[in-house]
Design a protein around this motif. Structure first.
Motif, mmCIF file in Angstrom:
data_model
loop_
_atom_site.group_PDB
_atom_site.id
_atom_site.type_symbol
_atom_site.label_atom_id
_atom_site.label_comp_id
_atom_site.label_asym_id
_atom_site.label_seq_id
_atom_site.Cartn_x
_atom_site.Cartn_y
_atom_site.Cartn_z
ATOM 1 N N GLU A 62 0.798 -1.224 0.000
ATOM 2 C CA GLU A 62 0.000 0.000 0.000
ATOM 3 C C GLU A 62 0.833 1.279 0.000
ATOM 4 O OE1 GLU A 62 -2.524 -0.493 3.407
ATOM 5 O OE2 GLU A 62 -3.296 -2.405 2.622
ATOM 6 N N LYS A 63 2.023 1.245 0.618
ATOM 7 C CA LYS A 63 2.813 2.468 0.764
ATOM 8 C C LYS A 63 4.059 2.499 -0.126
ATOM 9 C CE LYS A 63 1.356 3.053 5.567
ATOM 10 N NZ LYS A 63 1.806 3.173 6.953
ATOM 11 N N ILE A 64 4.694 1.377 -0.297
ATOM 12 C CA ILE A 64 5.969 1.355 -1.011
ATOM 13 C C ILE A 64 5.786 1.145 -2.510
ATOM 14 C CG2 ILE A 64 8.231 0.236 -1.177
ATOM 15 C CD1 ILE A 64 7.631 1.880 1.457
ATOM 16 N N VAL A 65 5.083 0.087 -2.892
ATOM 17 C CA VAL A 65 4.944 -0.238 -4.315
ATOM 18 C C VAL A 65 4.353 0.923 -5.121
ATOM 19 C CG1 VAL A 65 3.897 -1.812 -5.989
ATOM 20 C CG2 VAL A 65 4.877 -2.714 -3.872
ATOM 21 N N PRO A 66 3.322 1.602 -4.638
ATOM 22 C CA PRO A 66 2.778 2.723 -5.436
ATOM 23 C C PRO A 66 3.760 3.879 -5.620
ATOM 24 C CG PRO A 66 1.186 2.004 -3.802
ATOM 25 C CD PRO A 66 2.482 1.324 -3.465
ATOM 26 N N GLY A 67 4.820 3.930 -4.837
ATOM 27 C CA GLY A 67 5.793 5.003 -4.952
ATOM 28 C C GLY A 67 7.057 4.607 -5.693
ATOM 29 N N MET A 68 7.053 3.459 -6.332
ATOM 30 C CA MET A 68 8.248 2.985 -7.019
ATOM 31 C C MET A 68 8.220 3.315 -8.505
ATOM 32 S SD MET A 68 10.071 1.598 -4.655
ATOM 33 C CE MET A 68 11.321 0.754 -5.612
ATOM 34 N N THR A 69 9.408 3.561 -9.067
ATOM 35 C CA THR A 69 9.581 3.621 -10.507
ATOM 36 C C THR A 69 9.842 2.184 -10.940
ATOM 37 O OG1 THR A 69 10.478 5.849 -10.452
ATOM 38 C CG2 THR A 69 11.021 4.504 -12.386
ATOM 39 N N HIS A 70 9.156 1.734 -11.956
ATOM 40 C CA HIS A 70 9.230 0.326 -12.369
ATOM 41 C C HIS A 70 10.232 0.178 -13.522
ATOM 42 C CE1 HIS A 70 5.978 -0.476 -9.632
ATOM 43 N NE2 HIS A 70 5.359 0.579 -10.127
ATOM 44 N N TRP A 71 11.460 -0.083 -13.158
ATOM 45 C CA TRP A 71 12.565 -0.133 -14.106
ATOM 46 C C TRP A 71 12.416 -1.240 -15.143
ATOM 47 C CZ3 TRP A 71 17.744 2.220 -13.763
ATOM 48 C CH2 TRP A 71 17.734 3.359 -12.962
ATOM 49 N N PHE A 80 18.924 2.777 -17.806
ATOM 50 C CA PHE A 80 19.154 1.458 -18.379
ATOM 51 C C PHE A 80 18.273 0.480 -17.621
ATOM 52 C CE2 PHE A 80 22.427 2.977 -15.532
ATOM 53 C CZ PHE A 80 22.251 2.142 -14.443
ATOM 54 N N PRO A 81 17.927 -0.650 -18.230
ATOM 55 C CA PRO A 81 17.067 -1.601 -17.515
ATOM 56 C C PRO A 81 17.813 -2.216 -16.332
ATOM 57 C CG PRO A 81 17.819 -2.545 -19.574
ATOM 58 C CD PRO A 81 18.303 -1.107 -19.551
ATOM 59 N N ALA A 82 17.089 -2.510 -15.286
ATOM 60 C CA ALA A 82 17.693 -3.152 -14.121
ATOM 61 C C ALA A 82 18.039 -4.594 -14.473
ATOM 62 C CB ALA A 82 16.723 -3.098 -12.938
ATOM 63 N N ASN A 83 18.906 -5.160 -13.699
ATOM 64 C CA ASN A 83 19.316 -6.545 -13.950
ATOM 65 C C ASN A 83 18.351 -7.496 -13.241
ATOM 66 O OD1 ASN A 83 20.078 -5.840 -11.383
ATOM 67 N ND2 ASN A 83 21.966 -7.016 -11.417
ATOM 68 N N ALA A 84 17.109 -7.487 -13.677
ATOM 69 C CA ALA A 84 16.092 -8.271 -12.993
ATOM 70 C C ALA A 84 15.404 -9.256 -13.916
ATOM 71 C CB ALA A 84 15.082 -7.344 -12.326
ATOM 72 N N ALA A 85 16.166 -9.924 -14.752
ATOM 73 C CA ALA A 85 15.591 -11.021 -15.511
ATOM 74 C C ALA A 85 15.093 -12.043 -14.490
ATOM 75 C CB ALA A 85 16.651 -11.644 -16.417
ATOM 76 N N PRO A 86 14.032 -12.764 -14.793
ATOM 77 C CA PRO A 86 13.510 -13.722 -13.809
ATOM 78 C C PRO A 86 14.575 -14.648 -13.220
ATOM 79 C CG PRO A 86 11.944 -13.486 -15.585
ATOM 80 C CD PRO A 86 13.177 -12.704 -15.984
#
Length: 187
Positions: A62-71, A80-86
């Motif tokens: 409720e508080k953190i996710v809505p305030g994130m930039t989704h890289w 640049f894209p984050a290194n978050a491949a599955p």
């Protein structure tokens, strides 16, 4: 948190991550919030007693996710894209579960030797000569700092670390005003 609760929340976190990725395209790339909005939503004082994980996880959603930039968003084109491949996410979970400290061979022999092998695989894939080596940097900032320090030492005849910088020749770095912020920090 006992082991069974850890197991349950690990599964729930993994499920959350898979659901997050499946719905990422439907989220805004950047949050529509004002500076300080998240800060004000978090209690000013720490809790006096432990909070249940349900409450902590609800606060996260409720508080953190809505305030994130989704890289990893398909419409995110800044930086640049984050290194978050599955596969990277799963690997990070395994590393975190062990609380691995991979800073040098003594703290994690397997990690050091794996990195050494992967760097050699990269050398081979790039067609670099035998004996070419290096290390994998964890971010643009640390890679830039390593490059700047190497340039500085080369310019000073490899004496900057040995003799100090006082009394050495004046050094300059040229770059445009469009460089990554890591350049300013490294300099």
């Amino acid at each position: 948190m006992d082991n069974e609760t850890f197991r349950d929340w690990s599964r729930r976190a993994a499920d959350w991550g898979a659901d997050y990725r499946a719905g990422l395209r439907d989220r805004p790339v950047r949050p529509a919030i004002a500076p300080g909005e998240i800060f004000r939503s978090i209690e000013a004082s720490p809790p006096e007693t432990p909070e249940p994980m349900e409450k902590i996880f609800a606060d996260f959603e409720e508080k953190i996710v809505p305030g994130m930039t989704h890289w990893q968003h398909p419409r995110f084109f800044a930086y640049f894209p984050a290194n978050a491949a599955p596969v990277s996410v799963v690997a990070e979970y395994l590393v975190s579960a062990m609380a691995a400290q991979c800073m040098l061979w003594q703290t994690s022999p397997a990690a050091t030797e794996l990195e050494t092998r992967i760097v050699d695989w990269m050398r081979q894939a790039l067609g670099l000569p035998e004996g070419f080596s290096g290390v994998i940097q964890d971010s643009a900032s640390s890679a830039t700092l390593a490059a700047v320090l190497t340039m500085r030492e080369r310019a000073l005849g490899w004496q900057g670390n040995k003799k100090g910088l006082a009394g050495q020749g004046r050094l300059r770095v040229y770059s445009s005003d469009q460089v990554h912020t890591s350049i300013d920090r490294a300099i």
